[in-house]
Scaffold this active site. Structure first.
Site, PDB file in Angstrom:
ATOM      1  N   HIS A   1      -7.951   0.308  -1.206  1.00 28.17           N
ATOM      2  CA  HIS A   1      -7.745  -0.731  -2.208  1.00 28.17           C
ATOM      3  C   HIS A   1      -9.047  -1.328  -2.748  1.00 28.17           C
ATOM      4  O   HIS A   1      -9.183  -2.546  -2.887  1.00 28.17           O
ATOM      5  CB  HIS A   1      -6.812  -1.818  -1.665  1.00 28.17           C
ATOM      6  CG  HIS A   1      -5.561  -1.249  -1.111  1.00 28.17           C
ATOM      7  ND1 HIS A   1      -4.682  -0.526  -1.894  1.00 28.17           N
ATOM      8  CD2 HIS A   1      -5.051  -1.229   0.141  1.00 28.17           C
ATOM      9  CE1 HIS A   1      -3.686  -0.106  -1.142  1.00 28.17           C
ATOM     10  NE2 HIS A   1      -3.897  -0.510   0.099  1.00 28.17           N
TER      11      HIS A   1
ATOM     12  N   SER B   1       0.830  -1.197   0.000  1.00 28.54           N
ATOM     13  CA  SER B   1       0.000   0.000   0.000  1.00 28.54           C
ATOM     14  C   SER B   1       0.874   1.261   0.000  1.00 28.54           C
ATOM     15  O   SER B   1       1.713   1.439  -0.879  1.00 28.54           O
ATOM     16  CB  SER B   1      -0.956  -0.030   1.192  1.00 28.54           C
ATOM     17  OG  SER B   1      -1.901   1.013   1.125  1.00 28.54           O
TER      18      SER B   1
END
Length: 311
Positions: free
Chosen positions: A194, A88
């Site tokens: 996400h 991430s």
């Protein structure tokens, strides 16, 4: 072959910047944090207490600064990565370490990224880690529960992170446990990362990243979205700008590093989760975490692990 792993949101704990580098931090760590403060226009050491870390912006910029500071300190001790990957927001630290983007540009992009995410979902959303079910089983849980939730991170074959609203995550947690999950736990993340819920934020970040200089990485950089080695500047730019919108295929990224030849994995601070995931996925590899450890002993541990892997 040494690979650096860069953790994402959820690894932070109050005071982690102040613990960075142990009791006698390497001078490079202080210099990097001071540089980050100059770039941000505020003292970054005031962003790691419990109250400050309630902000997604504070979390993401401090994570990037900590990881880059640690990587630079190891470089000053003669340790350099031969491949990198980040989970991430950790991907930005990986990109800096690979030479694909400058630290100041990465820090500004991360601040924008976090601001867009926080503004899109200031409350009522988050992420849930489910252990014991695979990707297909989690997808079935989401569908059967009629939950407005999405697969966000695939950390391991049976460690999946789900993104969505508080109500949706509660429904997923309940049904997952009923169907055999060992654990379902909310993460210290206040946005639904996400997934498609961040489509608009990703579009704005893509526009901003297009104005930033990127170079081809000096060492292999494994991307989040496709878990592939990215060797072109524009490919790294796209991966960073879009990874908030698409699931992170972390387990596959770790395997990709191993297939490149990586057999020593060093997790940048803070945290130990990526170290444990690498150890579980690749029992023949060496994995260690810096976290709050001092730089000199860590460098020695990395050298020793690299020698053991070579023998």
């Amino acid at each position: 072959m040494i690979a650096y792993l860069f953790p994402g949101q959820g690894a932070q704990t109050p005071g982690f910047l102040h613990r960075l580098g142990g009791e006698q931090p390497h001078p490079v760590i202080g210099q990097t944090l001071a540089e980050a403060s100059d770039i941000l226009g505020e003292n970054i050491l005031q962003l790691d207490d419990a109250t400050a870390l309630e902000s997604t912006v504070a979390v993401q910029v401090t994570l990037l600064a900590a990881a880059v500071a640690a990587a630079r300190a190891l470089a000053a001790e003669g340790i350099e990565p031969e491949a990198v990957a980040g989970l991430s927001v950790g991907a930005y630290g990986a990109a800096v370490a690979s030479g694909a983007v400058a630290f100041d540009d990465a820090l500004r992009l991360v601040r924008l990224r976090a601001t867009l995410m926080q503004n899109a979902y200031p409350h009522g959303y988050g992420m849930l880690a489910v252990l014991g079910l695979n990707e297909r089983e989690i997808a079935r849980v989401i569908a059967d529960g009629h939950a407005d939730a999405y697969v966000g991170n695939l950390n391991a074959p049976r460690q999946i992170v789900v993104s969505g609203s508080d109500d949706a995550l509660e429904a997923v947690s309940r049904l997952a446990l009923e169907r055999g999950a060992r654990k379902a736990e909310r993460l210290a993340v206040s946005v639904p990362s996400h997934c498609v819920l961040l489509e608009d934020a990703a579009t704005q970040l893509i526009e901003a990243a297009a104005k930033v200089r990127f170079d081809a990485p000096r060492v292999p950089y494994v991307g989040n979205r496709g878990a592939r080695v990215l060797r072109r500047a524009d490919a790294v730019r796209e991966d960073l700008a879009t990874n908030l919108r698409y699931p992170v295929r972390w387990h596959e990224s770790t395997i990709a590093l191993f297939e490149l030849g990586a057999n020593v994995f060093v997790e940048m601070p803070p945290g130990h989760t990526l170290t444990q995931l690498a150890s579980d996925a690749l029992p023949d590899a060496q994995a260690l975490s810096m976290d709050a450890a001092s730089t000199h002993p860590t460098a020695a541990r990395v050298r020793a692990a690299n020698q053991r892997a070579a023998d």
